[in-house]
Design an enzyme around this catalytic site. Structure first.
Site, mmCIF file in Angstrom:
data_model
loop_
_atom_site.group_PDB
_atom_site.id
_atom_site.type_symbol
_atom_site.label_atom_id
_atom_site.label_comp_id
_atom_site.label_asym_id
_atom_site.label_seq_id
_atom_site.Cartn_x
_atom_site.Cartn_y
_atom_site.Cartn_z
ATOM 1 N N GLY A 6 31.812 -25.728 6.032
ATOM 2 C CA GLY A 6 31.179 -25.736 7.353
ATOM 3 C C GLY A 6 32.139 -26.339 8.365
ATOM 4 O O GLY A 6 33.353 -26.199 8.233
ATOM 5 N N HIS A 51 31.787 -16.403 3.953
ATOM 6 C CA HIS A 51 32.927 -17.297 3.709
ATOM 7 C C HIS A 51 32.903 -18.584 4.516
ATOM 8 O O HIS A 51 33.655 -19.501 4.253
ATOM 9 C CB HIS A 51 34.240 -16.570 3.939
ATOM 10 C CG HIS A 51 34.766 -16.651 5.357
ATOM 11 N ND1 HIS A 51 34.041 -16.261 6.451
ATOM 12 C CD2 HIS A 51 35.959 -17.086 5.832
ATOM 13 C CE1 HIS A 51 34.767 -16.437 7.537
ATOM 14 N NE2 HIS A 51 35.924 -16.942 7.214
ATOM 15 N N LYS A 61 43.729 -32.588 9.334
ATOM 16 C CA LYS A 61 43.865 -31.266 9.948
ATOM 17 C C LYS A 61 45.235 -31.116 10.596
ATOM 18 O O LYS A 61 45.966 -32.076 10.744
ATOM 19 C CB LYS A 61 42.787 -31.094 11.024
ATOM 20 C CG LYS A 61 41.387 -30.924 10.462
ATOM 21 C CD LYS A 61 40.397 -30.484 11.511
ATOM 22 C CE LYS A 61 40.588 -29.068 11.966
ATOM 23 N NZ LYS A 61 40.112 -28.045 11.051
#
Lengths: 480, 142
Positions: free
Chosen positions: A378, A403, A479
């Site tokens: 998510g 996906h 990230k």
């Protein structure tokens, strides 16, 4: 293309009837509520465009996370007759074998929550992220070619992870038929320093925990329990795969003229699977598939090291056993039942995941009774899901499901919404430690930029194409 | 319609980023497109001119040439970390071009890099002349 009209087939299934140059109808899996948002962008037109391609079988399909891509919609599944059909690089996407790996530790949330800051910092140091990130792993093009042929198997031979990991990767972490002769120098150049790098954009490495279990039997088979600490790795074939796709879109642009294929969008360019162009693309794409398998295997190994060093524990105490790894941008030769007959197909999944039902060929023996695990990430702030494939996928979607969440806002809009806010601090206030190479990435990836992934997985469950097993909530993430 | 000085503008695309590009001539449009691409990647104001390179490209048609040009610049950035700031098209026909690009190598202490452009796509691509001026649209995969 005339204005798109939908027929309601079921409460979760909509059909765009065959019209104009469409060879088959297009079908979208979504609830009535989701259809409102889906119809507001170009994705349904793109699903209908895919139905124009030669040799497409049954339907051009779209999963509930469908959104506007380029050429094919994201969330698209299309199967082509292996004899008379085409293969399209745009139907796989630029990030070939972008995929998701889930690992489960022996630790509980309570044990690591107080140490999340140092754990995330350690992961950020260990796994290169961001633009042009170069790994610790510098390989010659000779060694790079071995990775292209061997995938995760090559990585294990080089000391990254163990043989046991391979059992729990789609295709055991290595597809056959990779042809390094079909790969350009440019692709090799872009890939050579990028093995073991996460990249940027929506790619991430997340530490989380099992927050809910929906199917106790399946969770037991997968080895998941409440409060258990997990790791999700989402990334792909990096610059190597991007360049392979780019190279072959040029090739296919010429091929459509050669084979006289008429297309509603240039990005759908393709060639017959059996043609020299089609075979070469397959050979090069499979190299990129293996590159991504190797990439995630190396990152997983560094993740295990980073946990050990940050928590000052042995890798054995930590665990981080590989639960499963899936590909969600890929084309594969598979056999499926079509109108009661076995048929050899080239299944394109672009932003869609294989979701084989219990008892299917090609899933680990330990999961045979519950089905193939499917990992659905998510957004940074909410939750991700572990699913298993269900029988409906085998009969209706060529063994496929969704996906991810799918974006609700463009990056541009997300940046505007995030302006004057401190996203890392907001997430920290919710108990989620985030470290990123670029502030813009965090802004573009704010949780509200994504649809609620729970609505996507619920729609898949309602449609009978996959089944919810567990929910994971984030504790920290790195990230690009 | 943008005013005469607008070189490019962003278009909304849910998953990726696109730009509309304007130019009085085809040459100007290509130069503006390059600026539009690097405006997504970095802050061009931070880039100094220290090195110049030459590029020669051939394509099947005008639109493909535009994609090739932007792909080439992105490739040079991604493989050599060379950030171009000034783009000068030297010669141009519908399917061939030569250009000089000037800039410097990426220095993380000095330059911000916003994002990685994976590729320049053909989706929604156009390049055309409208009432005397040139216009194009390109969507990038991020």
């Amino acid at each position: 293309m005339p204005e798109i009209k939908f027929n309601k087939i079921q409460s979760y299934l909509w059909e765009i009837p065959k019209q104009g140059g469409m060879r088959v109808p297009a079908r979208i899996y979504a609830t009535e509520k989701m259809m409102g948002a889906i119809q507001s962008d170009n994705a349904p037109v793109q699903a209908a465009n895919v139905a124009h391609l030669p040799g497409i079988v049954k339907y051009s399909l779209a999963m509930p996370d469908i959104h506007w891509g380029y050429g094919f919609p994201i969330g698209g599944v299309a199967a082509f007759d292996a004899e008379a059909g085409v293969i399209s690089p745009g139907g796989v996407g630029y990030d070939i074998n972008c995929g998701v790996r889930l690992m489960a530790s022996k630790l509980t949330r309570a044990e690591i929550q107080p140490r999340m800051k140092s754990l995330v910092a350690s992961l950020f140091r260990s796994v290169p992220t961001g633009v042009g990130a170069q790994g610790e792993l510098r390989v010659s093009s000779k060694v790079e070619k071995r990775a292209l042929l061997g995938g995760a198997k090559w990585a294990v031979q080089e000391g990254y992870g163990s043989e046991e990991d391979l059992e729990y990767i789609e295709e055991n972490g290595c597809v056959a038929g990779a042809e390094t002769a079909a790969v350009s120098e440019r692709a090799l150049e872009r890939g050579k320093n990028q093995l073991g790098t996460l990249g940027s954009g929506n790619h991430f490495l997340e530490v989380g925990y099992v927050s809910e279990i929906y199917d106790a039997e399946a969770a037991r088979a997968l080895g998941l329990q409440l409060e258990q600490v997990t790791v999700i790795i989402h990334c792909g074939s990096r610059g190597f795969g991007h360049q392979v796709c780019d190279d072959y879109i040029s090739v296919m642009n010429r091929a459509v003229q050669k084979y006289d294929i008429s297309l509603p969008d240039r990005q759908l360019c393709c060639a017959p699977i059996k043609s020299p162009e089609g075979r070469q693309y397959l050979g090069a794409m499979r190299c990129a598939v293996n590159f991504a398998f190797a990439n995630r295997q190396v990152i997983a190994s560094w993740t295990r090291d980073a946990f050990a060093s940050a928590l000052n524990m042995s890798k054995n105490e930590i665990g981080l056993r590989l639960i499963y790894e899936v590909a969600h941008n890929i084309a594969k030769m598979e056999t499926h039942l079509v109108d009661g007959k076995k048929m050899r197909l080239c299944v394109h999944r672009k932003g869609a995941t294989r979701a084989y039902a219990p008892g299917s060929h090609g899933i680990p023996a330990a999961y045979a009774a519950v089905g193939q695990p499917v990992l659905i990430p998510g957004d940074m702030g909410r939750y991700s899901y572990v699913l298993v494939g269900a029988q409906g996928a085998m009969t209706d979607t060529f063994g496929s499901t969704c996906h991810g969440a799918g974006r609700a806002m463009s990056r541009h809009k997300a940046k505007k919404v995030a302006r004057n806010r401190f996203i890392a601090q907001e997430l920290a206030a919710q108990g989620i430690v985030v470290q990123a190479s670029s502030r813009r990435t965090l802004d573009e990836e704010i949780p509200e930029a994504y649809k609620d992934v729970s609505t996507v997985v619920d729609a898949c469950q309602m449609a009978g194409i996959s089944k919810k097993v567990a929910q994971l909530k984030p504790l920290g993430c790195i990230k690009g | 319609m943008p005013d005469d000085k607008t070189k490019f503008s962003h278009i909304e695309h849910t998953a990726d980023v696109g730009i509309k590009i304007f130019g009085a001539t085809r040459t100007a449009l290509f130069e503006n497109a390059a600026e539009g691409l690097f405006d997504i990647i970095t802050n061009l104001k931070q880039v100094r001119i220290r090195e110049t390179r030459r590029i020669a490209l051939v394509a099947g048609d005008g639109e493909e040439l535009l994609v090739r040009w932007l792909s080439e610049l992105n490739y040079i950035f991604l493989t050599e970390m060379f950030l171009p700031r000034r783009f000068h098209v030297l010669t141009m026909s519908e399917t061939e071009m030569t250009a000089e690009i000037s800039g410097e190598h990426l220095n993380p202490a000095q330059h911000v890099v916003h994002t990685e452009v994976k590729a320049v796509t053909y989706h929604g691509l156009y390049l055309r002349r409208e009432s005397g001026a040139w216009q194009a649209q390109v969507i990038f995969d991020l």
